[in-house]
Design a protein around this motif. Structure first.
Motif, PDB file in Angstrom:
ATOM      1  N   ASP A 310       6.874  -1.039 -11.061  1.00  0.00           N
ATOM      2  CA  ASP A 310       5.791  -0.057 -11.122  1.00  0.00           C
ATOM      3  C   ASP A 310       4.464  -0.674 -10.672  1.00  0.00           C
ATOM      4  O   ASP A 310       3.399  -0.223 -11.085  1.00  0.00           O
ATOM      5  CB  ASP A 310       5.673   0.538 -12.514  1.00  0.00           C
ATOM      6  N   VAL A 311       4.552  -1.692  -9.841  1.00  0.00           N
ATOM      7  CA  VAL A 311       3.337  -2.320  -9.312  1.00  0.00           C
ATOM      8  C   VAL A 311       2.577  -1.301  -8.476  1.00  0.00           C
ATOM      9  O   VAL A 311       3.170  -0.544  -7.705  1.00  0.00           O
ATOM     10  CB  VAL A 311       3.683  -3.544  -8.445  1.00  0.00           C
ATOM     11  N   GLU A 312       1.274  -1.288  -8.643  1.00  0.00           N
ATOM     12  CA  GLU A 312       0.462  -0.349  -7.882  1.00  0.00           C
ATOM     13  C   GLU A 312       0.388  -0.754  -6.414  1.00  0.00           C
ATOM     14  O   GLU A 312       0.671  -1.898  -6.048  1.00  0.00           O
ATOM     15  CB  GLU A 312      -0.934  -0.267  -8.496  1.00  0.00           C
ATOM     16  N   ILE A 313       0.001   0.203  -5.584  1.00  0.00           N
ATOM     17  CA  ILE A 313      -0.006   0.003  -4.137  1.00  0.00           C
ATOM     18  C   ILE A 313      -1.257  -0.759  -3.717  1.00  0.00           C
ATOM     19  O   ILE A 313      -2.357  -0.455  -4.183  1.00  0.00           O
ATOM     20  CB  ILE A 313       0.038   1.367  -3.417  1.00  0.00           C
ATOM     21  N   PRO A 314      -1.126  -1.755  -2.845  1.00  0.00           N
ATOM     22  CA  PRO A 314      -2.323  -2.464  -2.353  1.00  0.00           C
ATOM     23  C   PRO A 314      -3.265  -1.532  -1.601  1.00  0.00           C
ATOM     24  O   PRO A 314      -2.862  -0.489  -1.068  1.00  0.00           O
ATOM     25  CB  PRO A 314      -1.737  -3.530  -1.415  1.00  0.00           C
ATOM     26  N   CYS A 315      -4.517  -1.928  -1.552  1.00  0.00           N
ATOM     27  CA  CYS A 315      -5.540  -1.117  -0.888  1.00  0.00           C
ATOM     28  C   CYS A 315      -5.611  -1.461   0.601  1.00  0.00           C
ATOM     29  O   CYS A 315      -4.865  -2.297   1.103  1.00  0.00           O
ATOM     30  CB  CYS A 315      -6.902  -1.349  -1.544  1.00  0.00           C
ATOM     31  N   GLU A 316      -6.527  -0.807   1.307  1.00  0.00           N
ATOM     32  CA  GLU A 316      -6.750  -1.113   2.715  1.00  0.00           C
ATOM     33  C   GLU A 316      -7.380  -2.500   2.868  1.00  0.00           C
ATOM     34  O   GLU A 316      -8.013  -3.019   1.946  1.00  0.00           O
ATOM     35  CB  GLU A 316      -7.668  -0.056   3.351  1.00  0.00           C
TER      36      GLU A 316
END
Length: 621
Positions: A310-316
């Motif tokens: 459930d790791v969050e998605i990396p940003c730009e």
């Protein structure tokens, strides 16, 4: 409001590795940032949990009650700072901000990397003491007069853009200065990778220093060690040690799972938002690399695909080097298509989604022949859906600043490779017996599909394979240095080049034959360019050229016709009189002359008509 909230640098009350301000400095004395969304005063943990915050300093009452770290983002209220240009100039003079290099790519999807410097960029170099790296590598570097900072610049300029897992360069240098002990195992592999891009630097001793670290019995069990193992696995794999690279990556995966990096809590417990983002990127970097390695080996699965994360998605990328926004979740990404206005996620999100699809496609090689056609149709639908639901901003690998988005480049390239992977076994692009010598793209197992079943859909799979092979190679013709792309894409170049070679061998004629030959030469040119840095590309260039010589030495198709229906799109189909038989197992002499050579007797198991049963002496194409 929280989905627009930017996780900036923590308030003065928090102690991070890159906060050089005074702990007692008031929030009103901080520099005013440009632009931004007006938000009410609340700490970052309360905002992320969507709960009311008392806004007390240095820690709010809710965080004290829950025994959680409490910190505040910098205020973004106020007008534009009129003194900002003078302040930036002052920072450059003191070495805290590197000027942009005009000769090296430094753009991103949101703007210019403010801290990306060239090898000649000025910065405040940390003191060169023995704590910056293991003693052995430090002494070797000093003996050769090699500048450690220059190797780090080479790493960030050429490798980091396609593998943006570590801290951004500015933050990495600050941590290297303030806490060198935490980076002492990571620094040597960064120096080694950087040395591969400098022809005047010998990488032999640096390679030995990196490999010696793997034998250290008590490596610290933390995220920096996972990053060291991940980078080492990629470098070793692309240096031609495929089995060793796989073993090192497995070791990194086991350590990451032991640390529970697949859990959202691992990153959210980190006080420094930039380092927390680096942990998220490290896990997903493991996930993506695991898939690449598995696809190269034609493995039926990759380990992390079956792990619940459930790791969050990396940003730009531009946000990573600036203000970290609120991380978005996979649940938000999966529900995007049901929104009235489809939100745009980071490039990382779309690459992660494609790799998740890849995990369900790897089993096709082991699937019974009677189920293969329907399974390929389902796989094709998933890949086409991925492309159809891309927002307009992500349909091209060129961002709004007219720069290459390296993460999107990987995603679009990997899409084409997967299409070739699933469609070629059902197409008329037969696998040559010579393709068995390829380390990167060996033929799949024979499925023994009935010819009448293949004839129903052969034109569809052939056309899809050729379109994907053309698109995959053409991506490398974009105006960007090829060595800036990930070397994990080398095997994809081989796969698409071999598909084009099969088309030239079996059925293309006229102008289509010449156009496809040009794409083959482009693929070989890409391998040649990568071979200046990576050993695995040198191997594959030799292997692919050897296969290409057998193809272009044959009489071109066009005289014999099997009467098959021509596919739509104008492709001319030629069906060989006799299907290729298996080539006898024979050792490959890697020291053989790659120039003119005789192929008489080489295809002992190939009958006349299958690859034309090459006779006589054949000159190098």
């Amino acid at each position: 409001m929280s989905m627009f909230f930017d996780f900036g640098s923590p308030a003065p009350s928090s102690t991070t590795s890159f906060d050089s301000g005074s702990a007692g400095q008031s929030r009103s004395q901080e520099p005013v940032q440009r632009g931004g969304v007006r938000v009410s005063l609340a700490c970052v943990p309360c905002r992320s949990r969507h709960v009311k915050c008392g806004a007390e300093t240095p820690s709010c009452s809710r965080c004290l009650q829950d025994d959680k770290p409490c910190f505040y983002a910098k205020s973004r209220r106020g007008m534009r700072d009129k003194n900002a240009p003078q302040k930036r100039a002052s920072m450059r003079e003191t070495g805290r901000e590197s000027p942009r290099s005009s000769s090296v790519y430094s753009g991103g999807p949101c703007g210019i990397y403010s801290h990306a410097g060239s090898s000649n960029a000025s910065y405040s170099r940390p003191p060169s003491d023995g704590s910056l790296s293991p003693p052995s590598s430090t002494s070797r570097l000093s003996n050769k007069g090699t500048n450690t900072a220059r190797l780090l610049d080479l790493y960030y300029n050429f490798f980091h853009k396609a593998h943006p897992y570590l801290l951004p360069q500015y933050h990495f240098r600050n941590r290297l200065h303030s806490d060198p002990e935490s980076l002492k195992h990571l620094l040597p592999v960064m120096q080694y990778i950087g040395s591969l891009y400098a022809s005047e630097v010998s990488s032999t001793e640096l390679h030995a220093a990196v490999m010696s670290q793997l034998d250290i019995p008590n490596l610290p069990p933390n995220g920096f060690t996972v990053q060291m193992l991940l980078l080492t696995a990629i470098a070793v794999h692309c240096d031609g040690e495929l089995e060793n690279g796989r073993a090192i990556l497995d070791r990194a995966i086991y350590l990451a799972l032991d640390l529970r990096m697949q859990s959202r809590a691992f990153a959210t417990m980190e006080r420094d938002p930039v380092l927390a983002e680096s942990w998220r990127r490290t896990f997903w970097g493991l996930y993506i690399s695991d898939a690449y390695f598995a696809t190269t080996r034609r493995a039926p699965m990759f380990a992390l695909h079956s792990i619940e994360a459930d790791v969050e998605i990396p940003c730009e990328e531009c946000d990573y080097d600036g203000m970290i926004p609120r991380p978005k979740t996979l649940e938000e990404y999966e529900s995007r298509d049901f929104e009235d206005e489809t939100p745009v996620f980071s490039s990382f999100a779309y690459l992660i989604d494609l790799v998740r699809i890849c995990g369900s496609l790897l089993t096709l090689d082991t699937m019974p022949a009677e189920y293969l056609e329907s399974a390929v149709a389902n796989a094709d639908a998933m890949l086409v859906n991925w492309k159809l639901h891309l927002p307009k901003e992500k349909q091209s690998v060129i961002d709004k600043n007219e720069e290459i988005d390296e993460i999107l480049f990987q995603a679009h390239n990997f899409l084409q490779i997967l299409l070739i992977h699933i469609h070629r076994p059902l197409s008329r692009l037969y696998h040559s017996p010579m393709e068995k010598i390829s380390h990167c793209a060996p033929p799949p197992p024979d499925h023994d599909i009935a010819s009448q079943e293949k004839d129903k859909t052969y034109w569809l799979h052939t056309k899809k394979t050729l379109e994907a092979a053309e698109a995959a190679v053409n991506l490398y013709a974009l105006p960007c240095s090829i060595i800036n792309h990930t070397p994990l894409g080398i095997c994809g170049i081989v796969l698409s080049t071999l598909a084009n070679l099969s088309a030239c061998a079996y059925f293309l004629t006229g102008s289509e034959w010449y156009r496809t030959r040009d794409r083959i030469r482009l693929g070989l040119g890409c391998l040649k360019t990568f071979s200046e840095v990576w050993e695995v590309s040198r191997w594959n260039e030799k292997e692919t050229k050897k296969i290409a010589r057998t193809v272009f030495a044959m009489p071109r198709p066009g005289m014999e016709r099997a009467g098959a229906l021509a596919p739509p799109g104008g492709l001319k189909i030629w069906e060989p009189q006799v299907q290729v038989q298996e080539m006898t197992n024979m050792p490959i002499d890697w020291s053989m002359n790659m120039g003119p050579m005789s192929y008489e007797g080489l295809f002992n198991g190939v009958e006349q008509g299958g690859w034309y049963g090459i006779e006589g002496a054949v000159s190098s194409a």
